[in-house]
Write a protein that holds these residues in place. Sequence first.
Motif, PDB file in Angstrom:
ATOM      1  N   VAL A 304       0.850  -1.203   0.000  1.00  0.00           N
ATOM      2  CA  VAL A 304       0.000   0.000   0.000  1.00  0.00           C
ATOM      3  C   VAL A 304       0.880   1.246   0.000  1.00  0.00           C
ATOM      4  N   ASN A 305       1.965   1.203   0.773  1.00  0.00           N
ATOM      5  CA  ASN A 305       2.932   2.295   0.853  1.00  0.00           C
ATOM      6  C   ASN A 305       3.498   2.616  -0.532  1.00  0.00           C
ATOM      7  N   LEU A 306       3.953   1.589  -1.236  1.00  0.00           N
ATOM      8  CA  LEU A 306       4.513   1.783  -2.580  1.00  0.00           C
ATOM      9  C   LEU A 306       3.442   2.263  -3.561  1.00  0.00           C
ATOM     10  N   GLY A 307       2.227   1.746  -3.405  1.00  0.00           N
ATOM     11  CA  GLY A 307       1.138   2.160  -4.299  1.00  0.00           C
ATOM     12  C   GLY A 307       0.768   3.619  -4.123  1.00  0.00           C
ATOM     13  N   LEU A 308       0.612   4.050  -2.861  1.00  0.00           N
ATOM     14  CA  LEU A 308       0.202   5.438  -2.591  1.00  0.00           C
ATOM     15  C   LEU A 308       1.308   6.443  -2.883  1.00  0.00           C
ATOM     16  N   ASN A 309       2.553   6.067  -2.603  1.00  0.00           N
ATOM     17  CA  ASN A 309       3.645   7.035  -2.659  1.00  0.00           C
ATOM     18  C   ASN A 309       4.417   7.037  -3.973  1.00  0.00           C
ATOM     19  N   PHE A 310       4.245   5.998  -4.780  1.00  0.00           N
ATOM     20  CA  PHE A 310       4.935   5.974  -6.071  1.00  0.00           C
ATOM     21  C   PHE A 310       3.994   5.706  -7.240  1.00  0.00           C
ATOM     22  N   VAL A 311       3.315   4.573  -7.235  1.00  0.00           N
ATOM     23  CA  VAL A 311       2.508   4.178  -8.397  1.00  0.00           C
ATOM     24  C   VAL A 311       1.430   5.213  -8.699  1.00  0.00           C
ATOM     25  N   LEU A 312       0.684   5.614  -7.664  1.00  0.00           N
ATOM     26  CA  LEU A 312      -0.420   6.562  -7.866  1.00  0.00           C
ATOM     27  C   LEU A 312       0.057   7.927  -8.371  1.00  0.00           C
ATOM     28  N   PRO A 313       0.987   8.612  -7.668  1.00  0.00           N
ATOM     29  CA  PRO A 313       1.430   9.917  -8.200  1.00  0.00           C
ATOM     30  C   PRO A 313       2.130   9.802  -9.549  1.00  0.00           C
ATOM     31  N   PHE A 314       2.839   8.699  -9.788  1.00  0.00           N
ATOM     32  CA  PHE A 314       3.532   8.517 -11.068  1.00  0.00           C
ATOM     33  C   PHE A 314       2.529   8.441 -12.214  1.00  0.00           C
ATOM     34  N   LEU A 315       1.480   7.638 -12.046  1.00  0.00           N
ATOM     35  CA  LEU A 315       0.512   7.465 -13.131  1.00  0.00           C
ATOM     36  C   LEU A 315      -0.410   8.672 -13.288  1.00  0.00           C
ATOM     37  N   VAL A 316      -0.872   9.221 -12.156  1.00  0.00           N
ATOM     38  CA  VAL A 316      -1.867  10.302 -12.226  1.00  0.00           C
ATOM     39  C   VAL A 316      -1.230  11.628 -12.624  1.00  0.00           C
ATOM     40  N   LEU A 317      -0.027  11.930 -12.120  1.00  0.00           N
ATOM     41  CA  LEU A 317       0.586  13.239 -12.362  1.00  0.00           C
ATOM     42  C   LEU A 317       1.495  13.260 -13.591  1.00  0.00           C
ATOM     43  N   MET A 318       1.432  12.204 -14.400  1.00  0.00           N
ATOM     44  CA  MET A 318       2.290  12.147 -15.578  1.00  0.00           C
ATOM     45  C   MET A 318       1.875  13.172 -16.642  1.00  0.00           C
ATOM     46  N   THR A 319       0.575  13.416 -16.768  1.00  0.00           N
ATOM     47  CA  THR A 319       0.098  14.329 -17.820  1.00  0.00           C
ATOM     48  C   THR A 319       0.174  15.782 -17.375  1.00  0.00           C
ATOM     49  N   ARG A 320       0.244  16.672 -18.334  1.00  0.00           N
ATOM     50  CA  ARG A 320       0.293  18.110 -18.061  1.00  0.00           C
ATOM     51  C   ARG A 320      -0.985  18.586 -17.391  1.00  0.00           C
ATOM     52  N   ASP A 321      -2.132  18.139 -17.897  1.00  0.00           N
ATOM     53  CA  ASP A 321      -3.419  18.626 -17.389  1.00  0.00           C
ATOM     54  C   ASP A 321      -3.622  18.289 -15.913  1.00  0.00           C
ATOM     55  N   SER A 322      -3.184  17.083 -15.508  1.00  0.00           N
ATOM     56  CA  SER A 322      -3.428  16.654 -14.122  1.00  0.00           C
ATOM     57  C   SER A 322      -2.694  17.541 -13.121  1.00  0.00           C
ATOM     58  N   LYS A 323      -1.584  18.146 -13.557  1.00  0.00           N
ATOM     59  CA  LYS A 323      -0.810  19.009 -12.668  1.00  0.00           C
ATOM     60  C   LYS A 323      -1.312  20.444 -12.671  1.00  0.00           C
ATOM     61  N   ARG A 324      -2.344  20.714 -13.454  1.00  0.00           N
ATOM     62  CA  ARG A 324      -2.860  22.087 -13.562  1.00  0.00           C
ATOM     63  C   ARG A 324      -4.285  22.209 -13.012  1.00  0.00           C
ATOM     64  N   PHE A 328      -7.438  17.199  -9.023  1.00  0.00           N
ATOM     65  CA  PHE A 328      -6.482  16.081  -9.074  1.00  0.00           C
ATOM     66  C   PHE A 328      -5.453  16.225  -7.970  1.00  0.00           C
ATOM     67  N   LEU A 329      -4.882  17.416  -7.856  1.00  0.00           N
ATOM     68  CA  LEU A 329      -3.800  17.626  -6.884  1.00  0.00           C
ATOM     69  C   LEU A 329      -4.295  17.521  -5.451  1.00  0.00           C
ATOM     70  N   LYS A 330      -5.517  17.982  -5.186  1.00  0.00           N
ATOM     71  CA  LYS A 330      -6.055  17.858  -3.827  1.00  0.00           C
ATOM     72  C   LYS A 330      -6.179  16.387  -3.426  1.00  0.00           C
ATOM     73  N   LEU A 331      -6.668  15.575  -4.353  1.00  0.00           N
ATOM     74  CA  LEU A 331      -6.817  14.143  -4.077  1.00  0.00           C
ATOM     75  C   LEU A 331      -5.453  13.480  -3.899  1.00  0.00           C
ATOM     76  N   ILE A 332      -4.544  13.734  -4.843  1.00  0.00           N
ATOM     77  CA  ILE A 332      -3.228  13.105  -4.796  1.00  0.00           C
ATOM     78  C   ILE A 332      -2.441  13.556  -3.567  1.00  0.00           C
ATOM     79  N   HIS A 340       2.757   8.799   3.184  1.00  0.00           N
ATOM     80  CA  HIS A 340       4.060   8.979   3.835  1.00  0.00           C
ATOM     81  C   HIS A 340       3.954   8.899   5.360  1.00  0.00           C
ATOM     82  N   TRP A 341       2.776   9.198   5.892  1.00  0.00           N
ATOM     83  CA  TRP A 341       2.564   8.893   7.317  1.00  0.00           C
ATOM     84  C   TRP A 341       2.695   7.378   7.512  1.00  0.00           C
TER      85      TRP A 341
END
Length: 403
Positions: A304-324, A328-332, A340-341
């Motif tokens: 779960v740690n690896l999923g939340l802290n790497f896989v999820l932000p890597f896949l979701v924040l890869m596109t330009r739109d998701s970072k704008r 998206f950013l509030k959820l991530i 990280h807690w």
Amino acid sequence: MVIGAVLLAIGVVLAIFGGGHDSAEEGAGHAFHWYQRLYANLWINNVYFTGIAIIGVFFFALQYAAQAGWSTGFLRVPLSFGYWLPYAGVLMIVTFFIANHDLFHWTHSYLFDKNDAQYDKIIDGKGSFFYWPMDKGTFPVFYIVRMFLFFGFWIFFFNKLKNLSYAEDLNGGNDYWYNIRKWSAFFIIFFAVSSSVSAWDWVMSIDTHWFSTMFGWYVFSSWFVSGLAAITLITIFLKEKGYLPMVNENHIHDLGKFIFGFSIFWAYIWFSQFLLIYYANIPEESVYFIERLSSDVYGPFIFVNLGLNFVLPFLVLMTRDSKRHGIFLKLICSLILFGHWMDFFLMVQPGTLGHNGGIGFIEIGMLLVYVSGAAYVVFGGLAKANLVPKNHPMLEESYHHHI
């Protein structure tokens, strides 16, 4: 905070009357008590929120040291994290004096007595790092002095940077910018050393036999991503409430890039530490991961740690739109802060509680109390001065930031 306190109280009552207070610690023969779980959670949250607070000051200093102008419009947000440092210092020091024997195996004096059956040669060899100049197993002077020094200097640097920044609002001119830049450089040098040593002291020494030469970097990366997520979350929150009018989607995009990049950096450090230990297969190193991965309590949380802290932000924040887009950013950012807690939960609980740990009412309740307390202090500090450093020489650059 009220919800957290209620959940915490429920957790404590269940721990006292639920039959878990007399279970034997596996292989150790020591009785396990409910308050040890309370102490472990205090330590997890102390270390985690101390990290977020100091990362806020570090991010502020980094912008000055790098002569960055893009972030000027929201710089008061990370700076305000430093208001938590005095509270964090008191909580950390008090918790250590109350709970040291329940958190740190090396605090037991019999480990250093060569005539005792439980004498530990490895811990004895590390004893001076904790107890110098006094006898090993007495009072850990060196350890306590380091804790006071780290918090003392962190609070000093925070107040210095804060006061100079607020004075710039009143008086203007470029002298303050140069002065803040100078003090930022001093702080970054001190932070580079103190962040690593504090990671050894407060987290790595829980598993006293085990060590990793990458551990300082690992804790820093976890702190840094958490701090970036908190900065982004609060900046978006203030923006949506009508504050920070000069902050636009370009600033948010850059914060998203920071989170994306340093989530990958955290995963790189995590994997590098794991791979080297797995490949070498030296028992005193591999035991750290074996007791976590092979545990019914902690094993699932590793993934779960690896999923939340790497896989999820890597896949979701890869596109330009998701970072704008704020949604998206509030959820991530919220998931990353919890992720990280959980990272610190996995660093602390297995070495302190063994198989008696887990995530339950005590863990969630304590987390909510700390989140609420830290947010109250940080927002209170943020309200004491202008949200925007109005005489900052690079403010115009921030207004016109575009990527």
